[in-house]
Scaffold this active site. Structure first.
Site, short mmCIF file in Angstrom:
data_model
loop_
_atom_site.label_atom_id
_atom_site.label_comp_id
_atom_site.label_asym_id
_atom_site.label_seq_id
_atom_site.Cartn_x
_atom_site.Cartn_y
_atom_site.Cartn_z
CD GLU A 110 -1.86 28.32 -13.21
OE1 GLU A 110 -1.56 28.46 -14.27
OE2 GLU A 110 -1.76 29.24 -12.23
NE ARG A 138 -3.49 0.26 2.67
CZ ARG A 138 -4.24 0.20 3.82
NH1 ARG A 138 -4.11 -0.53 4.92
NH2 ARG A 138 -5.01 1.15 4.02
#
Length: 700
Positions: free
Chosen positions: A451, A355
């Site tokens: 952006e 993980r």
């Protein structure tokens, strides 16, 4: 870069405190100080230490960042801290010119402390100033000194309430009046108000405002940027004709005052048009050095590439913080074990390794890409300042634009997923706000949007690749680019004919096999996109519908795969470079191999569908190799985090302090909370005012 510790100042990198993390640190295959000095260089390490030290000693930064403060108070505290950064003046012009990576380092340091502060400072001194510098001319240099003395404070106003990604449709207008030699800025209605603009809400005195430029008799010349004063620097009151305000509380970064503005026939001098891409002479004639409107439009938005490159670094910083918290926690959190009397750190579990450790590898790989792309952007901007008009310069600009347009989505989404995985990997303690993972998640989230929306941006990169393929087919042009990110496509046809040669069961998966598979994958997806476009066109669809119908499963996947390959290839080349000290080659090589293979594993279905993989052995080898690399990196994980993590004062997560005293630190933080042991102020509601059960039940 340097890796040697000999002759170094012993106070530059102090030994970390002894404690529960010491067992993992002792098992590391490398010296964390050596790796940090090699990756960052002594000058940047010393610079970052000076910034962190200044913040830690300053009472203004002693209180918590401010996420729980009232909005007005958080705005004020963030501004005061920003002003203090000006007073420290960590970065001088000479520093920037000699060591551009100090810019990245400063943004990272401030962001690690609080992204509201980092973004506020960055938007003023870098985005606002950079736009003036790159889009303006000598007549605009007067603003630069005023920015860095905080005589004025700036923002970047492109998006509007009704338009964001579709910048061409921006509706703010700038009509030129030759009699007064002024532009008249106007918002035709509230939907054309500038919106989401960082620093505009309460602070900015000036804005870079994008508007459609009109001249008498010449019509509309498209989107252009103007320097527009919106507030009086002496009073912070709006100027006549300007309606400006704050948009309110957001999901995160609430110390940053995002705002809106409307303009009612606001007049500005002709000279405040940023005129590098186009100008208007006094009598009203429009002139431009660009013959192609698309090129001029692209150049006028060129400063967005700078912002995207910085956002890649911001996302990586968030991922670094998250994995630092989760891995230190995992190394000190003991649960279960081979016997009831023995509990082991959760980092020993394969599931926890699987993980977390790929995101640790991603932090290193994306950090290397981010810094290398930033230096390439600096080189490109220096060419602009020298007014280079060569084909090489134009090609470099297009390539950087393509890399930034896909790099921001890859980095911000990787950080988004990584932070969430780290939160869950820390169990319930990860859900406590004091351990910061929720704040990181919320503060990183806008990186996926501003952006340029990530999914929209990816189209820029896929279009770049498809254009290269079209040039190859039509004109026989070669696949090559200044940064060599597309040069592998020169073998496009041959690569498509390749298949994986599955090694014997006893052989291991080699890093070069990952890169070979990725090159085939990108070539295959490029061909699939091209064929899909052709089918859509042959079906009689309009160009708009053709592109719209080719994004999901095609162009989007192509752009991401190309970006993943670029990051993996750059990190692989770096880790295999002869300059890497022998003592660091092993751990860097394993990080590179894990990042590449983990990223590739998300494309297994396409690798099988396209015929590059066949049989179950290929897929099994990929999975086994990922788990094996996680196991190999497990004992290095804490030391790798020591390379990434800022001082405890900045990391500010009780479960992840460098001493590893997980429970002591968390217990102390809980007890120091406000009113934790006090009776609630509303206690009589329980003791004196018992409910009349059922008294409000509807009587039908």
């Amino acid at each position: 870069m340097t890796a040697s510790l000999e002759g170094k100042d012993d106070t530059l990198l102090l030994d970390l405190p002894k404690g529960p993390l010491q067992a993992y640190r002792a098992r590391a295959s490398f010296d964390w100080k050596e790796l940090l000095l090699f990756l960052e260089g002594e000058e940047v390490v010393r610079f970052k230490k000076s910034v962190f030290s200044a913040l830690e000693k300053d009472p203004l930064f002693a209180q918590r960042r401010g996420a729980d403060l009232p909005l007005e108070t958080y705005h004020e505290v963030t501004f005061l801290r920003c002003k203090r950064i000006f007073e420290y003046n960590f970065l001088g012009t000479e520093d920037i010119l000699q060591t551009p990576l100090k810019i990245v380092a400063l943004i990272s340091c401030l962001g690690m402390y609080d992204w509201s502060l980092g973004a506020k400072y960055f938007l003023d001194t870098m985005v606002f100033a950079s736009a003036i510098f790159s889009l303006g001319s000598d007549r605009h240099l007067k603003y630069i000194s005023r920015i860095f003395s905080m005589e004025i404070f700036g923002c970047f106003a492109l998006t509007e309430l009704s338009h964001g990604s579709n910048a061409k449709a921006i509706r703010t207008t700038a009509h030129y009046d030759p009699h007064s030699q002024e532009f008249i800025l106007h918002s035709p209605d509230f939907q054309a108000s500038k919106f989401w603009v960082g620093n505009m809400g309460k602070t900015a005195t000036h804005a870079i405002v994008y508007a459609q430029l009109y001249t008498p008799g010449g019509g509309c010349h498209g989107l252009h940027a103007f320097v527009v004063q919106i507030r009086d620097p002496k009073t912070l009151l709006p100027l006549p004709g300007v309606m400006v305000g704050d948009i309110g509380r957001k999901l995160g970064q609430n110390g940053l005052d995002n705002g809106f503005a409307m303009f009612h026939e606001v007049r500005i001098p002709r000279e405040d048009l940023l005129n590098r891409t186009g100008d208007v002479i006094p009598e009203g004639t429009y002139i431009t050095p660009f013959k192609d409107d698309k090129q001029r439009f692209g150049a006028s938005l060129g400063s967005l590439s700078s912002g995207r490159v910085i956002i890649i670094g911001m996302s990586v910083t968030n991922l670094k913080l998250a994995v630092s918290i989760a891995i230190r926690f995992s190394a000190t959190r003991h649960q279960f074990g081979p016997t009831e009397a023995e509990e082991v750190p959760v980092l020993e579990y394969q599931m926890q390794q699987w993980r977390l450790l790929p995101y640790l590898a991603a932090a290193f790989a994306l950090d290397h890409f981010s810094k290398s792309l930033f230096l390439e952007l600096v080189e490109f901007q220096q060419g602009l300042l020298r007014r280079e008009r060569t084909a090489q310069q134009a090609d470099l600009g297009r390539e950087i634009h393509a890399l930034a347009s896909a790099g921001k989505p890859l980095a911000s989404w990787t950080a988004q997923r990584g932070i969430q995985e780290c939160r869950e990997a820390c169990g319930g303690h990860g859900y406590l706000a004091v351990n910061r993972l929720g704040e990181l998640r919320d503060d990183n989230d806008p990186n996926c949007t501003y952006e340029g929306d990530n999914n929209v941006l990816l189209q820029q990169t896929s279009n770049y690749l498809l254009h290269l393929l079209a040039s190859r087919v039509q004109d026989g042009a070669r696949f090559q680019s200044p940064l060599k990110s597309v040069d592998f496509l020169e073998a496009y046809e041959d690569t498509l004919g390749q298949q994986l040669t599955v090694p014997n069961a006893q052989d291991s998966w080699e890093a070069t096999m990952t890169l070979d598979a990725y090159r085939w994958l990108v070539c295959y997806l490029l061909r699939e996109c091209d064929q899909k476009l052709t089918r859509e066109k042959n079906s009689g669809h309009k160009d708009f519908d053709v592109m719209n119908n080719c994004q999901v499963y095609h162009c989007r996947t192509l752009a991401l795969a190309f970006m993943e390959l670029t990051v993996a290839q750059r990190f692989h080349d770096f880790t295999q470079h002869p300059s890497i000290p022998t003592s660091l080659r092993g751990v860097l090589g394993r990080l590179s191999a894990l990042y590449g293979l983990w990223s590739l594993s998300s494309h297994m279905a396409v690798l099988y569908r396209g015929g590059y993989f066949s049989g179950e052995q290929a897929g099994k080898m990929v999975e086994m190799a990922i788990l094996d690399l996680c196991s190999q990196l497990k004992d290095d994980a804490v030391a790798l985090v020591d390379v990434l993590a800022p001082p405890d004062f900045v990391l500010d997560a009780p479960i992840a302090k460098a001493d590893g005293e997980l429970y002591r630190n968390l217990w102390s933080a809980v007890l120091q909370g406000s009113q934790v042991l006090e009776r609630p102020s509303w206690w009589p509601e329980f003791t004196d005012k018992k409910p009349a059960v059922g008294s409000l039940k509807p009587k039908l």
